[in-house]
Design a protein around this motif. Sequence first.
Motif, PDB file in Angstrom:
ATOM      1  N   LEU A 127       0.722   6.940 -25.792  1.00 34.02           N
ATOM      2  CA  LEU A 127       2.171   7.023 -25.638  1.00 34.02           C
ATOM      3  C   LEU A 127       2.706   5.814 -24.866  1.00 34.02           C
ATOM      4  O   LEU A 127       2.046   5.307 -23.970  1.00 34.02           O
ATOM      5  CB  LEU A 127       2.555   8.310 -24.901  1.00 34.02           C
ATOM      6  N   ASN A 128       3.901   5.391 -25.206  1.00 28.96           N
ATOM      7  CA  ASN A 128       4.611   4.286 -24.548  1.00 28.96           C
ATOM      8  C   ASN A 128       3.954   2.922 -24.762  1.00 28.96           C
ATOM      9  O   ASN A 128       4.025   2.051 -23.901  1.00 28.96           O
ATOM     10  CB  ASN A 128       4.776   4.538 -23.045  1.00 28.96           C
ATOM     11  N   MET A 129       3.327   2.735 -25.896  1.00 30.00           N
ATOM     12  CA  MET A 129       2.718   1.437 -26.204  1.00 30.00           C
ATOM     13  C   MET A 129       3.781   0.553 -26.844  1.00 30.00           C
ATOM     14  O   MET A 129       3.962   0.546 -28.049  1.00 30.00           O
ATOM     15  CB  MET A 129       1.522   1.631 -27.130  1.00 30.00           C
ATOM     16  N   LYS A 130       4.490  -0.179 -26.010  1.00 33.69           N
ATOM     17  CA  LYS A 130       5.584  -1.022 -26.484  1.00 33.69           C
ATOM     18  C   LYS A 130       5.042  -2.342 -27.018  1.00 33.69           C
ATOM     19  O   LYS A 130       3.893  -2.710 -26.790  1.00 33.69           O
ATOM     20  CB  LYS A 130       6.575  -1.273 -25.347  1.00 33.69           C
ATOM     21  N   GLU A 131       5.909  -3.075 -27.715  1.00 36.16           N
ATOM     22  CA  GLU A 131       5.499  -4.316 -28.376  1.00 36.16           C
ATOM     23  C   GLU A 131       4.951  -5.352 -27.388  1.00 36.16           C
ATOM     24  O   GLU A 131       3.950  -5.999 -27.654  1.00 36.16           O
ATOM     25  CB  GLU A 131       6.671  -4.926 -29.138  1.00 36.16           C
ATOM     26  N   ARG A 132       5.589  -5.488 -26.216  1.00 31.34           N
ATOM     27  CA  ARG A 132       5.102  -6.491 -25.258  1.00 31.34           C
ATOM     28  C   ARG A 132       3.708  -6.138 -24.747  1.00 31.34           C
ATOM     29  O   ARG A 132       2.890  -7.014 -24.495  1.00 31.34           O
ATOM     30  CB  ARG A 132       6.086  -6.684 -24.114  1.00 31.34           C
ATOM     31  N   ARG A 133       3.424  -4.851 -24.609  1.00 25.93           N
ATOM     32  CA  ARG A 133       2.080  -4.429 -24.190  1.00 25.93           C
ATOM     33  C   ARG A 133       1.075  -4.685 -25.303  1.00 25.93           C
ATOM     34  O   ARG A 133      -0.056  -5.088 -25.053  1.00 25.93           O
ATOM     35  CB  ARG A 133       2.085  -2.956 -23.796  1.00 25.93           C
ATOM     36  N   GLN A 134       1.490  -4.450 -26.527  1.00 21.57           N
ATOM     37  CA  GLN A 134       0.617  -4.685 -27.676  1.00 21.57           C
ATOM     38  C   GLN A 134       0.268  -6.169 -27.791  1.00 21.57           C
ATOM     39  O   GLN A 134      -0.829  -6.520 -28.211  1.00 21.57           O
ATOM     40  CB  GLN A 134       1.288  -4.192 -28.965  1.00 21.57           C
ATOM     41  N   THR A 135       1.181  -7.047 -27.369  1.00 18.48           N
ATOM     42  CA  THR A 135       0.923  -8.487 -27.389  1.00 18.48           C
ATOM     43  C   THR A 135      -0.290  -8.823 -26.529  1.00 18.48           C
ATOM     44  O   THR A 135      -1.172  -9.580 -26.943  1.00 18.48           O
ATOM     45  CB  THR A 135       2.161  -9.259 -26.873  1.00 18.48           C
ATOM     46  N   VAL A 136      -0.353  -8.243 -25.341  1.00 20.98           N
ATOM     47  CA  VAL A 136      -1.483  -8.502 -24.444  1.00 20.98           C
ATOM     48  C   VAL A 136      -2.754  -7.891 -25.002  1.00 20.98           C
ATOM     49  O   VAL A 136      -3.810  -8.534 -25.007  1.00 20.98           O
ATOM     50  CB  VAL A 136      -1.201  -7.950 -23.031  1.00 20.98           C
ATOM     51  N   VAL A 137      -2.680  -6.683 -25.496  1.00 22.27           N
ATOM     52  CA  VAL A 137      -3.874  -6.013 -26.030  1.00 22.27           C
ATOM     53  C   VAL A 137      -4.438  -6.798 -27.210  1.00 22.27           C
ATOM     54  O   VAL A 137      -5.647  -7.016 -27.296  1.00 22.27           O
ATOM     55  CB  VAL A 137      -3.549  -4.557 -26.429  1.00 22.27           C
ATOM     56  N   SER A 138      -3.573  -7.281 -28.095  1.00 22.10           N
ATOM     57  CA  SER A 138      -4.070  -8.050 -29.239  1.00 22.10           C
ATOM     58  C   SER A 138      -4.609  -9.406 -28.798  1.00 22.10           C
ATOM     59  O   SER A 138      -5.539  -9.934 -29.399  1.00 22.10           O
ATOM     60  CB  SER A 138      -2.986  -8.215 -30.300  1.00 22.10           C
ATOM     61  N   ALA A 139      -4.064  -9.967 -27.718  1.00 21.49           N
ATOM     62  CA  ALA A 139      -4.589 -11.235 -27.192  1.00 21.49           C
ATOM     63  C   ALA A 139      -5.992 -11.050 -26.628  1.00 21.49           C
ATOM     64  O   ALA A 139      -6.792 -11.983 -26.640  1.00 21.49           O
ATOM     65  CB  ALA A 139      -3.656 -11.792 -26.120  1.00 21.49           C
ATOM     66  N   LEU A 140      -6.299  -9.856 -26.135  1.00 19.46           N
ATOM     67  CA  LEU A 140      -7.624  -9.579 -25.573  1.00 19.46           C
ATOM     68  C   LEU A 140      -8.687  -9.381 -26.644  1.00 19.46           C
ATOM     69  O   LEU A 140      -9.867  -9.506 -26.376  1.00 19.46           O
ATOM     70  CB  LEU A 140      -7.568  -8.358 -24.653  1.00 19.46           C
ATOM     71  N   GLY A 141      -8.268  -9.028 -27.856  1.00 22.27           N
ATOM     72  CA  GLY A 141      -9.236  -8.913 -28.943  1.00 22.27           C
ATOM     73  C   GLY A 141      -9.417  -7.502 -29.470  1.00 22.27           C
ATOM     74  O   GLY A 141      -8.872  -6.539 -28.937  1.00 22.27           O
TER      75      GLY A 141
END
Length: 153
Positions: A127-141
């Motif tokens: 829950l609450n996985m916003k786009e800016r947070r997803q940016t960091v998660v995708s940058a981590l791999g």
Amino acid sequence: MVKRQSLFIVATNKLDKDKLSDEELLKGYKGQHSVERGFRFLKDPQFVADPLYLQDEKRIMALLMVMTLCLLVYSALQWRIREGLQETGRSYPDQKGNPTQRPTARWVFQSFDGIHVPCAGQKRVVLNMKERRQTVVSALGPDFERLYVSHPT
């Protein structure tokens, strides 16, 4: 024309210039600020909930080892976030909302506050996985992306 000059006086007991050049010595000295910043983070009241008093030397050393390990993980994660953002050409908003490819891990940690992952058996919903947070998660791999994916079935 030189606008500004400075002088560094750094002493060392390593006198062999083949083992430690002047440039390496100065680079090591200037790099200490990141370590100091890390320990300042560990001493921040927001990081530690309650004061901790230890008298036994072994416990003090153990706590210091754990805190140093935490700093290592913190620094490695910050480095990986920054590398991932640069590799993908993406940015993350800083505290003022301006895009940056060099966010601090502390800011990223604070901005991840509010993510909830309720689990019931095999079901897991993020829950609450916003786009800016997803940016960091995708940058981590991909390994990190799998942690932040809902599994509703």
